[in-house]
Design a protein around this motif. Structure first.
Motif, mmCIF file in Angstrom:
data_model
loop_
_atom_site.group_PDB
_atom_site.id
_atom_site.type_symbol
_atom_site.label_atom_id
_atom_site.label_comp_id
_atom_site.label_asym_id
_atom_site.label_seq_id
_atom_site.Cartn_x
_atom_site.Cartn_y
_atom_site.Cartn_z
ATOM 1 N N GLY A 1 0.813 -1.213 0.000
ATOM 2 C CA GLY A 1 0.000 0.000 0.000
ATOM 3 C C GLY A 1 0.849 1.265 0.000
ATOM 4 N N THR A 2 0.231 2.369 -0.431
ATOM 5 C CA THR A 2 0.906 3.671 -0.377
ATOM 6 C C THR A 2 -0.085 4.734 0.104
ATOM 7 O OG1 THR A 2 0.304 4.555 -2.542
ATOM 8 C CG2 THR A 2 2.200 3.054 -2.467
ATOM 9 N N MET A 3 0.475 5.864 0.547
ATOM 10 C CA MET A 3 -0.324 7.023 0.921
ATOM 11 C C MET A 3 0.052 8.158 -0.017
ATOM 12 S SD MET A 3 -1.865 5.783 3.531
ATOM 13 C CE MET A 3 -2.643 7.331 3.951
ATOM 14 N N ASN A 4 -0.930 8.722 -0.722
ATOM 15 C CA ASN A 4 -0.658 9.803 -1.691
ATOM 16 C C ASN A 4 -1.292 11.095 -1.217
ATOM 17 O OD1 ASN A 4 -0.044 8.507 -4.899
ATOM 18 N ND2 ASN A 4 -0.365 7.197 -3.122
ATOM 19 N N LEU A 5 -0.529 11.891 -0.475
ATOM 20 C CA LEU A 5 -1.031 13.172 0.002
ATOM 21 C C LEU A 5 -0.359 14.324 -0.740
ATOM 22 C CD1 LEU A 5 -1.318 11.062 2.456
ATOM 23 C CD2 LEU A 5 -1.476 13.068 3.891
ATOM 24 N N LYS B 1 1.404 13.425 -7.832
ATOM 25 C CA LYS B 1 1.719 13.285 -6.406
ATOM 26 C C LYS B 1 3.226 13.082 -6.256
ATOM 27 C CE LYS B 1 -2.475 13.352 -4.582
ATOM 28 N NZ LYS B 1 -2.872 14.268 -3.488
ATOM 29 N N ILE B 2 3.801 13.699 -5.232
ATOM 30 C CA ILE B 2 5.241 13.542 -5.000
ATOM 31 C C ILE B 2 5.494 12.944 -3.618
ATOM 32 C CG2 ILE B 2 5.795 15.468 -6.529
ATOM 33 C CD1 ILE B 2 6.466 17.110 -3.977
ATOM 34 N N PHE B 3 6.751 12.530 -3.425
ATOM 35 C CA PHE B 3 7.207 11.940 -2.152
ATOM 36 C C PHE B 3 6.399 10.690 -1.799
ATOM 37 C CE2 PHE B 3 8.617 16.411 -0.462
ATOM 38 C CZ PHE B 3 9.656 16.417 -1.366
ATOM 39 N N ILE B 4 6.071 9.864 -2.785
ATOM 40 C CA ILE B 4 5.284 8.655 -2.526
ATOM 41 C C ILE B 4 6.236 7.487 -2.279
ATOM 42 C CG2 ILE B 4 3.408 7.179 -3.330
ATOM 43 C CD1 ILE B 4 2.797 10.275 -2.901
ATOM 44 N N THR B 5 6.313 7.107 -1.010
ATOM 45 C CA THR B 5 7.221 6.040 -0.594
ATOM 46 C C THR B 5 6.743 4.704 -1.159
ATOM 47 O OG1 THR B 5 7.688 7.276 1.420
ATOM 48 C CG2 THR B 5 8.240 4.939 1.428
ATOM 49 N N TYR B 6 7.647 4.000 -1.824
ATOM 50 C CA TYR B 6 7.318 2.722 -2.484
ATOM 51 C C TYR B 6 6.103 2.893 -3.409
ATOM 52 C CZ TYR B 6 10.832 -0.090 -0.109
ATOM 53 O OH TYR B 6 12.023 -0.619 0.315
ATOM 54 N N GLY B 7 6.015 4.044 -4.058
ATOM 55 C CA GLY B 7 4.934 4.302 -5.013
ATOM 56 C C GLY B 7 5.017 3.387 -6.227
ATOM 57 N N GLU B 8 6.208 2.923 -6.523
ATOM 58 C CA GLU B 8 6.401 1.918 -7.570
ATOM 59 C C GLU B 8 7.609 1.086 -7.137
ATOM 60 O OE1 GLU B 8 4.648 0.977 -10.241
ATOM 61 O OE2 GLU B 8 6.195 -0.519 -10.596
ATOM 62 N N ASN C 1 1.068 -6.186 -6.969
ATOM 63 C CA ASN C 1 0.152 -5.055 -7.101
ATOM 64 C C ASN C 1 0.438 -4.029 -6.010
ATOM 65 O OD1 ASN C 1 -1.865 -3.459 -8.171
ATOM 66 N ND2 ASN C 1 -3.571 -4.827 -7.628
ATOM 67 N N ILE C 2 0.134 -2.770 -6.315
ATOM 68 C CA ILE C 2 0.326 -1.680 -5.348
ATOM 69 C C ILE C 2 -0.997 -0.933 -5.231
ATOM 70 C CG2 ILE C 2 1.623 0.404 -4.799
ATOM 71 C CD1 ILE C 2 3.872 -0.638 -6.640
ATOM 72 N N ILE C 3 -1.476 -0.791 -3.986
ATOM 73 C CA ILE C 3 -2.769 -0.160 -3.747
ATOM 74 C C ILE C 3 -2.522 1.262 -3.246
ATOM 75 C CG2 ILE C 3 -4.977 -0.398 -2.541
ATOM 76 C CD1 ILE C 3 -4.073 -2.734 -4.528
ATOM 77 N N HIS C 4 -2.784 2.240 -4.120
ATOM 78 C CA HIS C 4 -2.555 3.635 -3.756
ATOM 79 C C HIS C 4 -3.796 4.225 -3.098
ATOM 80 C CE1 HIS C 4 1.025 3.440 -6.243
ATOM 81 N NE2 HIS C 4 0.309 3.073 -7.291
ATOM 82 N N LEU C 5 -3.601 4.859 -1.950
ATOM 83 C CA LEU C 5 -4.688 5.639 -1.358
ATOM 84 C C LEU C 5 -4.374 7.099 -1.668
ATOM 85 C CD1 LEU C 5 -5.438 3.859 2.024
ATOM 86 C CD2 LEU C 5 -6.120 3.291 -0.313
#
Lengths: 528, 528
Positions: free
Chosen positions: A120-124, A154-161, A167-171
């Protein structure tokens, strides 16, 4: 179970820390490759079921309390902070879906996330919107079929890819076209990298950052170009959801502070025990001795050890209140765990470099990496000032100091109990009492001060409160030790460390009190 | 002249700082290549005669006082610490030859070094001998023709090999075969890379280090394989010569601390003025404002600015005593300049990162480089503990506290003068008096304490004394300003900064006093 995790981390995860930092993650045409060994280690991590440790049994987790989760998090982060960031972000996504996801969403995503098969990721953050989420611009347009088209950067997304999982679940926080302005118009969306039908979603990694630390972990710029997203909960309630999740995320970052402090301390101790340099100042030995015998090296190591143990105790203490469901205590303690432990981690890792002397400045030694890695901790998941404003505004002023007063009363009880103990216990009681009075004076001042005066003292207040509550836990450990019939050497060391904390670190509350109360006017007038 | 140096450094040297860090120096089969632009910039530096600024006119220098040299050193180091290290080491070699070289040696080497055509190095450290020079093993065997054969390995040699100049003059500590054991058997040799007959000497660069910071400057492992060396002064007096030179070198490193603090402050200020994020806590503006308007950002910037100005004033103050030839004052102040200013530089550059938030962690921003570069300063030319032991043992205990008492009396005079000034001046006087009393109490304790108790408090004592003397200079600047008819705005800002220092930074003396006096027993008993 923690011992087994310790063994696994020592053997499989920790050895990847230094080479992972040197190699770093790479981004090539949207594909991110983690450093050598990360993928195999992550596979084992998943196979052994570590991701599910603190998560509900109904989704495949082990359902263990947060106190155990905190200890496990420390072990994994001490082994390799860059590696540990991936499970840490997955924990956050699980937390969000568990609280706010629909039944169907939970059924589809939670078992995969809890198992670690998906991450998972957090996209703020966006380039113009960091601490200030009111400024975010990413757009979400309803498609009429229950899905949304997500567009923005979105920037600064840790483990965004990355290449660790399928699979990666972006919030993702975004705005619908008719949303109210500011933070009341933010909604939360689930945007999977791979959609349920197996097709690739329209989210791509543009680049990864060249960072001071945690270099093995990819920090991504993600472009959403009409990606398919699923609304979590209701529209315009995204910020409220984020706040609920933030306690867990901020607590986890505080635990990272304890972890990196512990690793730096272990490494500095080993070096100080083996490096021969200089005769003792008291002339007790004619030749060179291990540097641990020099008073200032001893002082630095004691400072590192006492700080680490106190911050660990603070984190476990906070987790205990969360496990017992005491919201007021939990809410008050989380900014201390996040703010104080991470500021201390910067100081502790700096001392770790210093103990190594010139070797500390050479990257191969490893001490410098801890110093670089630690520096993100007081920044991400809300800077220390953000924590301090939260502690001051929402957790202290809003309830008129009720929770602060409750904590001060509990500390006074510990002082009374220590007063009936050994001379070390009584000594600690006196120092703890002085620190508590600094806290009470600061709280009284802050409740009466003007807004700008009060917020100018917010970070000193956080540092005062964090130090006090951490020092209190050290004092409680002495009480526990004096009532304990077990390992006497362990308990004697604990008492000596608590006394060092009380004498060398706790008195900083007086400095912070002066900054808050006597310093406000000089700050508002200061030339900048 | 300083303005001209500032222009040159801003235009030619500072732009090489970030790219130089990224590119780093390279070592290939013994040849070291500095980053792009360094060689051309160094040529201009030499052509303009900057190397000779503080050196004697008879060797081609400008013969300016140390106060001016300190200001010039700050400017060059603020522009590019990695670049500035080369001239800094040359300064050290000039100092050594000027004091201890033979007439012929001076005639051959000083004009070239003062012009900057040749550069200098200091070769002390070996793998087993860092702070402890008693352990060094490099051998020097007399050849019967007045020369010596030098054999051994030296590490951490700054600019030990490079492509900026046609010759490098190494000053090397080594032992003759019949030398006494320990530090009384160390001699100092001049070992040129290129011998006077034009042949290449037998000294080679084996490798350069991969470092946390100052990455553009090559830090070399040098192998001496029967290299030809020339004795400086007499055999076995090398350590005495080193001590004489150390004051200059340590002072120069303290100035590096001021320089990197100033650069970090300038960069953080510019960012805080331009980054829009968050509404003001007092609700005075509805939209996002520049972050400098947030109280905690203001607090951090004021802390950076006040610390930098105080450490600068401390350095110039110390240089003044050196210019006037007051040995006791100079000897007392140099460990404060080196120890306090460099520890503060680590804190100031850390605040610089923090003000940038997430951007501070990204290397392109530059704030992280200052943080990395600053970290060497409390280590090289003697760690903070080495400075503190020097301050305590040689500069305080040895004269029974005479110099410390003299300084306290001078501070009390400043307090009295401030007492007749403005309300700000009187406010500062009260805080300065409290800090002076902390110092006097610490000195009295240290004079009476056991050796281990005293040295356990050495670093807190250095931090207390450095803070006090730096804060005293800020107070003196207020006095000077109140008697000054010039730029009122400048002087008002100075007074506001001095008051901030007195209220936020000076009270740390109370914490250090507690660590010294109440902390000793808990340190000696501490579990490590």
């Amino acid at each position: 179970m923690l011992e087994e995790l310790g063994r696994f981390c020592a053997e499989e995860i920790a050895p990847l820390n230094l080479p992972g930092d040197r190699e770093g993650s790479r981004c090539d045409a949207g594909r991110v490759t983690t450093p050598g060994g990360f993928r195999a280690a992550y596979d084992k991590f998943v196979q052994m079921g570590w991701q599910g440790l603190p998560h509900p049994v109904e989704y495949g987790g082990q359902g263990l309390p947060r106190t155990v989760g905190a200890a496990a998090g420390e072990i994994l982060n001490a082994a390799n902070m860059s590696f540990a960031l991936c499970p840490l972000l997955t924990d956050g996504a699980i937390e969000a879906l568990r609280h706010f996801g629909s039944h169907q969403m939970k059924a589809v995503y939670l078992p995969k996330l809890v198992a670690g098969h998906w991450t998972g990721t957090m996209n703020l953050t966006e380039p113009q919107a960091g601490s200030d989420l009111a400024l975010l611009r990413t757009r979400a347009e309803a498609q009429g079929d229950g899905t949304y088209r997500i567009t923005g950067t979105k920037i600064f997304i840790t483990y965004g890819e990355h290449d660790l999982a399928e699979n990666i679940i972006h919030l993702v926080l975004a705005r619908t076209p008719d949303a109210p302005r500011g933070v009341k118009g933010i909604s939360l969306f689930l945007v999977p990298k791979v959609l349920p039908d197996g097709s690739r979603n329209r989210v791509t990694c543009q680049s990864i950052e060249h960072k001071l630390g945690v270099r093995a972990s990819p920090t991504c710029v993600l472009n959403y170009e009409g990606a398919t997203g699923f609304l979590i909960g209701s529209e315009n309630a995204g910020l409220e959801y984020m706040f609920t999740m933030m306690n867990a995320a901020r607590f986890a970052v505080g635990v990272q502070g304890v972890a990196i402090s512990d690793r730096a301390t272990q490494q500095a101790l080993a070096y100080a025990q083996s490096r021969l340099q200089g005769r003792p100042v008291d002339g007790s030995t004619p030749g060179a001795v291990a540097i641990i015998q020099h008073p200032d090296v001893r002082r630095m190591l004691s400072h590192m050890r006492a700080t680490t143990e106190a911050c660990r105790a603070l984190a476990i203490f906070a987790a205990g209140w969360q496990d017992r469901g005491d919201a007021a205590m939990t809410e008050f303690l989380v900014p201390l765990v996040k703010g104080f432990s991470t500021e201390m981690a910067v100081q502790v890792t700096s001392l770790g470099v210093q103990i190594h002397g010139g070797m500390g400045f050479i990257e191969e030694t490893g001490a410098a990496q801890h110093y670089r890695d630690a520096r993100i901790l007081p920044i991400y998941e809300g800077t220390t000032a953000i924590q301090a404003n939260d502690l001051l505004g929402r957790k202290t002023l809003r309830d008129g100091g009720t929770t602060a007063t409750r904590i001060a009363a509990m500390i006074a009880e510990t002082e009374a109990a220590l007063g009936g103990g050994s001379s070390v216990a009584r000594d600690i009681a006196a120092r703890l009492g002085a620190a508590r009075q600094d806290f009470e004076a600061a709280v009284a001042y802050l409740l009466a001060a003007s807004t700008n005066e009060a917020y100018g003292g917010a970070v000193p207040y956080l540092m005062l409160a964090g130090n006090l509550v951490a020092g209190w836990q050290m004092a409680r450990s002495v009480l526990a030790g004096e009532a304990f019939a077990g390992d006497r050497d362990f308990m004697a060391a604990k008492a000596a460390t608590a006394r060092f904390y009380a004498r060398h670190i706790l008195p900083d509350t007086g400095l912070q009190r002066a900054r808050i109360i006597q310093g406000a006017a000089s700050l508002l007038d200061a030339a900048v």
